[in-house]
Write an enzyme that holds these catalytic residues in place. Structure first.
Site, PDB file in Angstrom:
ATOM      1  N   ASP A  75       0.867  10.801  13.036  1.00 54.41           N
ATOM      2  CA  ASP A  75       1.274  10.438  11.675  1.00 54.41           C
ATOM      3  C   ASP A  75       2.796  10.481  11.552  1.00 54.41           C
ATOM      4  OD1 ASP A  75       1.192   9.989   8.855  1.00 54.41           O
ATOM      5  OD2 ASP A  75      -0.709  11.068   8.760  1.00 54.41           O
ATOM      6  N   CYS A 104       0.936   4.389   5.924  1.00 56.67           N
ATOM      7  CA  CYS A 104      -0.301   5.003   6.424  1.00 56.67           C
ATOM      8  C   CYS A 104      -1.554   4.181   6.163  1.00 56.67           C
ATOM      9  CB  CYS A 104      -0.493   6.381   5.781  1.00 56.67           C
ATOM     10  SG  CYS A 104       0.932   7.468   5.866  1.00 56.67           S
ATOM     11  N   HIS A 163      -7.843   8.321   4.681  1.00 54.38           N
ATOM     12  CA  HIS A 163      -6.816   7.721   3.817  1.00 54.38           C
ATOM     13  C   HIS A 163      -7.059   6.233   3.517  1.00 54.38           C
ATOM     14  CE1 HIS A 163      -2.302   8.084   2.572  1.00 54.38           C
ATOM     15  NE2 HIS A 163      -3.140   8.211   1.560  1.00 54.38           N
ATOM     16  N   HIS A 169       3.489  14.476   9.903  1.00 48.97           N
ATOM     17  CA  HIS A 169       3.610  14.130   8.483  1.00 48.97           C
ATOM     18  C   HIS A 169       4.223  15.302   7.712  1.00 48.97           C
ATOM     19  CE1 HIS A 169       2.491  13.101   4.355  1.00 48.97           C
ATOM     20  NE2 HIS A 169       2.183  11.880   4.781  1.00 48.97           N
ATOM     21  N   ASN A 192       2.914   4.523  11.833  1.00 47.90           N
ATOM     22  CA  ASN A 192       4.073   3.813  11.262  1.00 47.90           C
ATOM     23  C   ASN A 192       5.336   4.560  11.633  1.00 47.90           C
ATOM     24  OD1 ASN A 192       2.450   5.014   8.446  1.00 47.90           O
ATOM     25  ND2 ASN A 192       4.351   5.986   9.101  1.00 47.90           N
TER      26      ASN A 192
END
Length: 569
Positions: A112, A154, A209, A315, A368
């Protein structure tokens, strides 16, 4: 006395290699075997001759001599036959085992917000003060993609991965936020559904998500098992309780706050425990335990599996577990990155210990680019964010650094270890896995992913992709064609503070209309995208716009649902 000499076929059936011999492999030959051979020769010579002269028929002495020769050779012949039979049996066993295991397992670890320049194999690691030896080793053993392209944030990237389609086709081209209608449609066909239909056991442990609607939840979208944070939330969700109390805006009890949840296929979510800051620090090791248990059970059942591990590292807020606090030289982001590396290593060690390494496709990728300036303060005295390496951008904007990340694919004996500059989209995994796993790609809707199995297996070096579109909300904002990137809106840092003195990149970026012409950059010669070459290289607009037109053509038969929206009313 007349004879009818036996043909080669007759010799196989009635002489040394006849049916009687097959029944006696491994047993003493003795006179019994010799008598059978002698009887065979005598009986054949007792038949009336029709076409062959008498001289062609051996006398009894010759028959006896030949039989005695075979008797002398028989121990070696017997041993040779026994060895041959053993080798044939072994080859049949190996062949059967290969047939049972020919469908590869798939282990997909999705990191992440790790930037292109964070991992050692991509120029980070030790140079960034946070070594990543296990991911670097994985990269050395597999295919390291240096032009792996995702979507800007995300939810869009995860939607593209799961469906093999641009996220806008699912209405998921913005980050899903709890309380909004952004959610994966019920009629989407996910990678998990495709693989389960192909006979795979499927599990996700971590962050989904893709929306909180019941029909969007992973246990209703092809996964047999789910354990992780709420399907509509991300890793910082635990902070809402503290933030509500701190601002005195809302009082959320621990019982009513976000929880770790779990579910089996088709069942409702079950609350496991509150998702607190302490749980956040150790959540990835829980996911690892679940993942190893799942792989162990599938091995015992002899079933191929798809294990999707979307972990939390890196993250924000990057809160490492206690044993990784201070592990790096760059604060909590580096600590978290090193913990993520250890997590990958632990799963790979378990895979090897289970004897599943050789027949498992392992993917490590990031969803990402790194967090932007808006998240930097979480790191106290050091930024809690990664780096895009040579490229410009951050999570949420649309420049190269937001959509180019790290990806490594390993499949021992099948994927040759190497580095590839081929353009590879996160959407391409869907049709590629379908090809390798015997799944079916849906034919009733546009699929934007491309089967890249030939690239993986070394049958070509360039891949099959030349362009990629980028969307934010309902807008098509950019397109890549080869090394050229064109923008249809002027995306730049937003501004905040007195007089707009503070730039806000990433999700804080702004987009202004263009003056009729796109901006064009060559990301090879100008990775920071500082020099608009649209006027000098106007010829590249043709292929860039052709990619747009091809996409628009698909909308005639399959229009998109309403685009994700949080700013236009």
């Amino acid at each position: 006395m007349h004879c009818d000499p036996a043909s080669p076929k007759d010799n196989r059936q009635g002489s040394v290699f006849g049916a009687q011999t097959k029944q006696r492999i491994g047993r003493p030959a003795g006179d019994h075997f010799g008598a059978a051979s002698r009887r065979s020769g005598i009986e054949r010579c007792s038949r009336p001759q029709q076409e062959h002269p008498a001289s062609a028929c051996p006398d009894l002495e010759t028959v006896e001599r030949r039989s005695m020769t075979w008797l002398k050779l028989w121990p070696w012949t017997r041993d040779a036959l026994a060895i041959g039979a053993s080798l044939i049996a072994q080859s049949l066993f190996v062949g059967a085992a290969f047939a049972q295991q020919s469908t590869p397992n798939i282990l997909f670890i999705l990191a992440d917000n790790i930037g292109y320049g964070d991992i050692g194999a991509y120029g980070g690691g030790e140079l960034r003060g946070s070594p990543t030896p296990r991911i670097d080793q994985l990269a050395a053993e597999g295919l390291r993609l240096t032009q792996f392209l995702v979507e800007p944030s995300c939810t869009p990237s995860r939607a593209a991965l799961m469906t093999g389609r641009y996220s806008i086709r699912s209405g998921l081209s913005l980050v899903a936020v709890a309380g909004t209608s952004i959610s994966l449609p019920a009629d989407e066909i996910t990678m998990a559904e495709m693989l389960r239909d192909a006979g795979y056991a499927t599990a996700i442990f971590g962050k989904w998500h893709l929306g909180g609607q019941i029909y969007s939840q992973p246990q209703n979208q092809g996964f047999d098992e789910f354990y992780g944070i709420p399907p509509s939330d991300t890793w910082d969700a635990f902070g809402m309780i503290r933030q509500g109390l701190q601002t005195k805006s809302v009082d959320i009890s621990l019982e009513n706050g976000p929880h770790i949840v779990e579910a089996k296929r088709g069942e409702p979510l079950t609350l496991v425990k509150p998702y607190t800051e302490e749980v956040r620090r150790g959540i990835d090791w829980e996911l690892v335990d679940h993942g190893i248990d799942f792989m162990t059970r599938q091995k015992a059942a002899g079933k191929a599996f798809f294990l999707y591990l979307p972990i939390s590292r890196t993250h924000f807020p990057n809160l490492p577990s206690k044993r990784f606090e201070g592990a790096s030289r760059i604060g909590q982001f580096g600590d978290s990155l090193m913990e993520g590396d250890a997590i990958v290593g632990t799963v790979l060690d378990a895979l090897k210990a289970l004897g599943l390494e050789e027949n498992t496709i392992v993917v490590f990728a990031s969803d990402n680019g790194p967090d932007g300036p808006g998240a930097s303060r979480f790191g106290a005295d050091m930024p809690d964010m990664g780096t895009t390496g040579p490229y410009r951008g951050a999570l949420g904007d649309v420049s190269e650094g937001a959509i180019r990340t790290a990806a490594v694919i390993r499949w021992p004996q099948m994927i040759k270890p190497r580095s590839s500059y081929a353009m590879f989209s996160i959407m391409d995994f869907f049709p590629t896995f379908a090809r390798l796993a015997g799944g079916k790609v849906p034919s009733d809707r546009p699929i934007d992913g491309i089967d890249q199995s030939d690239l993986l297996l070394g049958k070509n070096d360039t891949g099959r992709r030349e362009h990629l579109l980028t969307f934010v909300g309902s807008d098509l904002v950019a397109v890549r064609w080869k090394q050229f990137r064109a923008y249809f809106v002027d995306v730049g840092p937003g501004r905040s503070g007195p007089g707009g003195m503070m730039p806000m990149g990433g999700v804080g970026s702004s987009a202004a209309p263009m003056n009729g012409y796109p901006k064009v950059f060559n990301v090879e010669s100008d990775p920071q995208e500082e020099h608009n070459i649209g006027e000098m290289y106007n010829w590249v607009l043709g292929p860039l716009l052709k990619a747009v037109e091809e996409y628009k053509t698909t909308l005639v038969r399959s229009p998109n649902p309403p685009g994700a929206n949080m700013t236009k009313f």
